[in-house]
Design a protein around this motif. Sequence first.
Motif, PDB file in Angstrom:
ATOM      1  N   GLU A 145      97.928  10.771 -36.323  1.00 50.22           N
ATOM      2  CA  GLU A 145      98.556  11.941 -35.711  1.00 50.22           C
ATOM      3  C   GLU A 145      99.060  12.892 -36.782  1.00 50.22           C
ATOM      4  O   GLU A 145      99.489  12.463 -37.855  1.00 50.22           O
ATOM      5  CB  GLU A 145      99.728  11.506 -34.833  1.00 50.22           C
ATOM      6  CG  GLU A 145      99.332  10.568 -33.706  1.00 50.22           C
ATOM      7  CD  GLU A 145     100.532  10.062 -32.929  1.00 50.22           C
ATOM      8  OE1 GLU A 145     100.392   9.862 -31.716  1.00 50.22           O
ATOM      9  OE2 GLU A 145     101.598   9.863 -33.553  1.00 50.22           O
ATOM     10  N   LEU A 146      99.046  14.179 -36.483  1.00 50.22           N
ATOM     11  CA  LEU A 146      99.566  15.193 -37.392  1.00 50.22           C
ATOM     12  C   LEU A 146     100.482  16.147 -36.619  1.00 50.22           C
ATOM     13  O   LEU A 146     100.158  16.553 -35.502  1.00 50.22           O
ATOM     14  CB  LEU A 146      98.429  16.005 -38.033  1.00 50.22           C
ATOM     15  CG  LEU A 146      97.527  15.279 -39.020  1.00 50.22           C
ATOM     16  CD1 LEU A 146      96.396  16.207 -39.468  1.00 50.22           C
ATOM     17  CD2 LEU A 146      98.317  14.801 -40.230  1.00 50.22           C
ATOM     18  N   HIS A 176     109.012  10.961 -35.260  1.00 47.76           N
ATOM     19  CA  HIS A 176     109.862  11.268 -36.407  1.00 47.76           C
ATOM     20  C   HIS A 176     110.727  10.063 -36.761  1.00 47.76           C
ATOM     21  O   HIS A 176     110.924   9.755 -37.941  1.00 47.76           O
ATOM     22  CB  HIS A 176     110.753  12.472 -36.126  1.00 47.76           C
ATOM     23  CG  HIS A 176     111.670  12.786 -37.278  1.00 47.76           C
ATOM     24  ND1 HIS A 176     111.207  13.303 -38.467  1.00 47.76           N
ATOM     25  CD2 HIS A 176     113.004  12.587 -37.455  1.00 47.76           C
ATOM     26  CE1 HIS A 176     112.218  13.439 -39.315  1.00 47.76           C
ATOM     27  NE2 HIS A 176     113.315  13.014 -38.722  1.00 47.76           N
ATOM     28  N   ARG A 177     111.234   9.388 -35.755  1.00 48.16           N
ATOM     29  CA  ARG A 177     112.101   8.240 -36.006  1.00 48.16           C
ATOM     30  C   ARG A 177     111.316   7.021 -36.480  1.00 48.16           C
ATOM     31  O   ARG A 177     111.775   6.280 -37.353  1.00 48.16           O
ATOM     32  CB  ARG A 177     112.879   7.913 -34.737  1.00 48.16           C
ATOM     33  CG  ARG A 177     113.926   8.968 -34.391  1.00 48.16           C
ATOM     34  CD  ARG A 177     114.543   8.706 -33.032  1.00 48.16           C
ATOM     35  NE  ARG A 177     115.677   9.600 -32.791  1.00 48.16           N
ATOM     36  CZ  ARG A 177     115.909  10.216 -31.638  1.00 48.16           C
ATOM     37  NH1 ARG A 177     115.076  10.037 -30.616  1.00 48.16           N
ATOM     38  NH2 ARG A 177     116.955  11.001 -31.505  1.00 48.16           N
ATOM     39  N   SER A 178     110.140   6.807 -35.894  1.00 55.03           N
ATOM     40  CA  SER A 178     109.320   5.638 -36.243  1.00 55.03           C
ATOM     41  C   SER A 178     107.851   6.022 -36.157  1.00 55.03           C
ATOM     42  O   SER A 178     107.270   5.981 -35.073  1.00 55.03           O
ATOM     43  CB  SER A 178     109.607   4.461 -35.290  1.00 55.03           C
ATOM     44  OG  SER A 178     110.956   4.063 -35.343  1.00 55.03           O
ATOM     45  N   PRO A 179     107.240   6.433 -37.265  1.00 55.92           N
ATOM     46  CA  PRO A 179     105.824   6.822 -37.241  1.00 55.92           C
ATOM     47  C   PRO A 179     104.921   5.650 -36.907  1.00 55.92           C
ATOM     48  O   PRO A 179     105.323   4.484 -37.036  1.00 55.92           O
ATOM     49  CB  PRO A 179     105.570   7.331 -38.666  1.00 55.92           C
ATOM     50  CG  PRO A 179     106.606   6.634 -39.493  1.00 55.92           C
ATOM     51  CD  PRO A 179     107.817   6.503 -38.613  1.00 55.92           C
ATOM     52  N   GLY A 232     109.398  16.704 -34.181  1.00 53.07           N
ATOM     53  CA  GLY A 232     110.598  15.950 -33.855  1.00 53.07           C
ATOM     54  C   GLY A 232     111.777  16.329 -34.733  1.00 53.07           C
ATOM     55  O   GLY A 232     112.918  16.455 -34.253  1.00 53.07           O
ATOM     56  N   LEU A 233     111.538  16.527 -36.015  1.00 51.00           N
ATOM     57  CA  LEU A 233     112.605  16.941 -36.921  1.00 51.00           C
ATOM     58  C   LEU A 233     113.156  18.295 -36.510  1.00 51.00           C
ATOM     59  O   LEU A 233     114.374  18.510 -36.497  1.00 51.00           O
ATOM     60  CB  LEU A 233     112.080  16.992 -38.356  1.00 51.00           C
ATOM     61  CG  LEU A 233     113.066  17.510 -39.410  1.00 51.00           C
ATOM     62  CD1 LEU A 233     114.308  16.639 -39.473  1.00 51.00           C
ATOM     63  CD2 LEU A 233     112.388  17.587 -40.772  1.00 51.00           C
ATOM     64  N   GLU A 234     112.279  19.226 -36.150  1.00 54.48           N
ATOM     65  CA  GLU A 234     112.718  20.556 -35.717  1.00 54.48           C
ATOM     66  C   GLU A 234     113.601  20.452 -34.476  1.00 54.48           C
ATOM     67  O   GLU A 234     114.635  21.120 -34.375  1.00 54.48           O
ATOM     68  CB  GLU A 234     111.500  21.429 -35.419  1.00 54.48           C
ATOM     69  CG  GLU A 234     111.813  22.903 -35.216  1.00 54.48           C
ATOM     70  CD  GLU A 234     112.088  23.641 -36.521  1.00 54.48           C
ATOM     71  OE1 GLU A 234     112.774  24.673 -36.472  1.00 54.48           O
ATOM     72  OE2 GLU A 234     111.615  23.182 -37.583  1.00 54.48           O
ATOM     73  N   PRO A 263     107.154  12.016 -27.519  1.00 50.30           N
ATOM     74  CA  PRO A 263     106.366  11.558 -28.682  1.00 50.30           C
ATOM     75  C   PRO A 263     106.830  12.170 -30.001  1.00 50.30           C
ATOM     76  O   PRO A 263     106.765  11.511 -31.048  1.00 50.30           O
ATOM     77  CB  PRO A 263     104.942  12.005 -28.340  1.00 50.30           C
ATOM     78  CG  PRO A 263     104.918  12.113 -26.857  1.00 50.30           C
ATOM     79  CD  PRO A 263     106.279  12.577 -26.461  1.00 50.30           C
ATOM     80  N   ALA A 264     107.327  13.408 -29.965  1.00 46.72           N
ATOM     81  CA  ALA A 264     107.762  14.058 -31.198  1.00 46.72           C
ATOM     82  C   ALA A 264     108.982  13.355 -31.778  1.00 46.72           C
ATOM     83  O   ALA A 264     109.030  13.035 -32.975  1.00 46.72           O
ATOM     84  CB  ALA A 264     108.069  15.529 -30.928  1.00 46.72           C
TER      85      ALA A 264
END
Length: 331
Positions: free
Chosen positions: A175-176, A200-203, A182-184, A195-196
């Motif tokens: 995924e990209l 971010h928390r757990s790729p 998620g950070l934003e 999913p975002a």
Amino acid sequence: MTEPSPGSTSDYTLGQIGEFGLINRVARTVRQGHAVLIGPGDDAALVSTPDGRVVASTDLLVEGRHFRRDWSTGYQVGRKAAAQNLADIAAMGGVGSALLVGLAAPADLPLSWAKDLSAGLADEAALVGASVAGGDTVGSEILLIAVTALGDLQGRAPVTRAGAHPGDIVAYAGELGWSACGLELLLRDMDGPKPALARHRSPEPPYEQGPAAARAGATAMLDISDGLLADLGHIAEESSVAIDLDPAAFPIEDQLRETARKCGVEVLDWVLTGGEDHALAACFPPDVELPPGWHVVGRVSERAEAPDTPLVTVSGHPWGATPGWDHFGRS
């Protein structure tokens, strides 16, 4: 693999139980994978190396820079810490076999958080058949996690960053853009796609795609941790080539596009420069049949003689945004 519920252990702190209490309650309770012959408890671990060679990688996570406890649970941080190291092993075409973990933590850190961290590390490692074989702890004013991953090439040659050739295709698996999204959302305190925030928390690196790419004949490969443009720049530099990407070739989900629109962000900025999704990018000979799950997004060409020519371009032009993350300042 279910995340532990808050308050599932007592509210002791590390200062109350001490170093050896932490080791006895956390490190020695972790189940060991098949490659670990001697785990926590001795001066060193003993890990089997069927291939005769060991792939090794190490990363640091510092609270406030790589994670925040008000954004992520200990379990999520553990998953992330293991994932970013095991993805590096996969990027060489290897399979993770063991993790060594160093924990520097303040005395008032709850034991429950440390136990959740250990559970996250163990569950993520188990995805590739690895486990936490040992490590160290120390008191510190800041919370820092250091993870070293060991892996096995299973008889294959390592896939490095230096093997790409003009004419190769460029592809990625995984995924990209989701982690950057998620950070934003967290920075803006906004609601958004689950999913975002989760990525971010757990790729979720595509671990199996590293060995699959190696078997298929990948000429160069790496883990996308700092942003696709920045990381492909490492391949271009080490292989003495240039890379051009086709922005229309990226399969971008509608949820990601819509969230970028709401944030006033160009969605390709997240996809090309976001990093921390820990997808894999690789170059392949043009006649290779790619394993399922790989997306062709660019081509490798001869490097231009002009010294100021960008090594990685998008539709033949430099990308306007920064290419990715630099740990000592954006570049």
